[in-house]
Design an enzyme around this catalytic site. Structure first.
Site, PDB file in Angstrom:
ATOM      1  CG  ASP A  53       3.708  -3.583  -5.332  1.00 28.75           C
ATOM      2  OD1 ASP A  53       2.521  -3.806  -5.095  1.00 28.75           O
ATOM      3  OD2 ASP A  53       4.259  -2.500  -5.061  1.00 28.75           O
ATOM      4  CD  GLN A  96       6.911  -4.890  -1.314  1.00 30.15           C
ATOM      5  OE1 GLN A  96       6.447  -4.193  -0.442  1.00 30.15           O
ATOM      6  NE2 GLN A  96       8.207  -5.160  -1.368  1.00 30.15           N
ATOM      7  CB  SER A 117       7.925  -1.910  -4.500  1.00 34.61           C
ATOM      8  OG  SER A 117       6.880  -2.825  -4.297  1.00 34.61           O
TER       9      SER A 117
END
Ligand code: FRU
Length: 493
Positions: free
Chosen positions: A37, A53, A97
């Protein structure tokens, strides 16, 4: 425990070992290792910052760090040191996240600390803050974790509580956090704070039914063209006709946010992208008041060739896209800045293709943008073959009878298979002609294709991995198809 220094040293020492064949030219990637992400996307002190990430040590998911890149124009990006490592008891198994927000000139990150235990029951997800004055070096605050299971409402599982999105409204900061209901099903929880450190639970902002997927992830909320838009990603959303064919899907809900009650009233909901690789998007508003979105251009649950072929890296972001609303529908346009990098224009006008396959003389496209306007009044079907060497090819097709626009990668190159019940290699969306025309903008990079149809009404995003040079474009038609124009530019960054 992992440390930032260890991560940054490892990257410095090993970044030249990656195999570059499939590395995209104009999409954000990490220098080495795995990304998923986008995180903490923000316009801060005159530059765009994008975190992601990140597991630097292998091309597979592992204990999450936050990698970091910055840019002045959203097209060329500079990798800067890793921002967060899982180095504290409250994030020891991953800095999951989250988002970024500016306060008093400082850059605040809010992220999820992932803490594994002996069993799955013992797993905990908590929310944490890190602060920076220069946008590069971050310090985790001593108050961490700032939101824990003690702050959960009834019926929310402490094991699945993640991906805070922070927004400012009046005097308060609000954090939207994805959560799983005890009996399964996603929901979004709303918290508020005056200082980003002391948080109070407000409400369950939106609650999903069981049929709407077991867990939601990565919520984002913003105002756009007089509406409130909620984006979120859904694990395992059941397939419905042409929709939600991937293991995970992204939804765009248009509606109204009642900030007094902390409730989101939904008006419409649609899948946000009709390709095979699009997940966990994040948006920002920049200094030009544009709402810009960037997404992970990959999908959970499938093989990733740059890992299996041992290229030492995995994952890329989409092209940043500007969002707007027309007729209660979210449109996506590639950011205008990409055009600065267009070169070698090739233009073709009034191309007639009748029950045949045609190559356009001198036309080739690898890292390129293509614009095509097709008149679909008369013919039956058009197949545009891109990234082709005639054996491997990626098909962008329009069926004039059903109105379906399709992206097919079955012959694109290395086979991509996943844990879907049925093998998914193509996707389609009903796309109504406008003035008898279908207009496509197609962005090609070394291992990706992004199709924007009818001024961004629909997008189809996928990865592709040709095994040999594949830069031809061929056009096939059933019936009589007329292409008003086809323009192609190479993109050189
Ligand atoms: C979405 C996601 C998030 C989580 C992160 C972990 O792709 O599962 O919910 O924070 O990835 O890397």
């Amino acid at each position: 425990m992992y440390t930032l220094q260890q991560a940054n040293n490892y990257i410095e020492e090993n970044r030249t070992s990656v195999i570059a064949d499939y590395r995209n030219d104009y999409h954000v990637m990490a220098p080495i290792g795995w990304i998923n992400d986008p995180n903490g996307f923000i316009y801060y002190k005159g530059e765009y910052h994008l975190f992601y990430q990140y597991y630097p040590y292998k091309a597979v998911w592992g204990p999450m760090h936050w990698g970091h890149a910055k840019s002045k124009d959203l097209v060329t990006w500079e990798t800067v040191p890793v921002a967060l490592a899982p180095d504290q008891p409250y994030d020891k198994d991953g800095c999951f996240s989250g988002t970024a927000i500016e306060k008093d000139g400082k850059l605040y990150l809010m992220y999820t600390g992932h803490i594994e235990g002996e069993s799955e029951e013992d797993l905990r997800q908590v929310q944490c803050i890190a602060v920076s004055s220069d946008g590069i070096h971050f310090e985790k605050v001593k108050q961490n974790p700032v939101i824990t299971e003690a702050d959960l409402p009834e019926n929310a599982k402490p094991q699945d509580f993640r991906d805070p999105k922070v927004v400012k409204k009046g005097d308060f900061y609000y954090s939207l956090i994805a959560s799983k209901q005890e009996e399964g099903g996603g929901q979004i929880l709303l918290y508020k704070s005056k200082d980003l450190l002391d948080w109070e639970f407000v409400s369950v902002m939106l609650k999903g039914d069981k049929e709407e997927g077991p867990m939601w992830e990565c919520p984002d909320l913003f105002e756009l063209d007089g509406k409130d838009v909620l984006l979120f990603s859904v694990e395992g959303l059941p397939k419905k006709e042409n929709n939600f064919l991937n293991t995970h899907s992204v939804l765009a809900m248009i509606g109204e946010m009642d900030w007094q009650k902390g409730i989101f009233h939904k008006e419409t909901v649609e899948e946000l992208d009709y390709g095979l690789d699009f997940y966990a998007p994040q948006t920002i508003e920049d200094d030009k008041n544009r709402r810009i979105m960037i997404s992970w251009m990959q999908m959970w649950g499938r093989n990733i060739p740059t890992d299996t072929e041992q290229h030492g890296w995995a994952g890329s972001m989409t092209l940043p896209r500007e969002l707007f609303i027309k007729n209660n529908h979210v449109y996506q346009r590639p950011v205008a800045e990409i055009k600065k990098y267009y070169t070698n224009k090739q233009s073709y006008k009034t191309i007639k293709v009748s029950d045949e396959t045609k190559a356009l003389e001198g036309l080739s496209a690898e890292v390129s943008a293509i614009e095509v306007v097709v008149d679909v009044t008369a013919g039956k079907r058009i197949d545009l073959e891109v990234r082709s060497n005639q054996v491997e090819k990626t098909l962008v097709s329009y069926d004039c009878e059903t109105g379906l626009l399709e992206l097919n990668r079955i012959n694109s190159g290395i086979e991509l298979v996943g844990n879907e019940e049925e093998h998914v290699y193509k996707r389609s969306v009903y796309c109504e002609p406008e003035n008898h025309k279908i207009e496509l903008e197609i962005f090609l990079d070394r291992s990706s294709i992004e199709v924007f149809a009818n001024q961004g009404k629909y997008t189809l995003t996928s990865t592709i991995y040709p095994t040999k040079k594949a830069d031809q474009i061929l056009i096939s038609a059933e019936g009589d198809i007329e292409i008003d124009r086809l323009d192609k530019w190479d993109i050189e960054v």
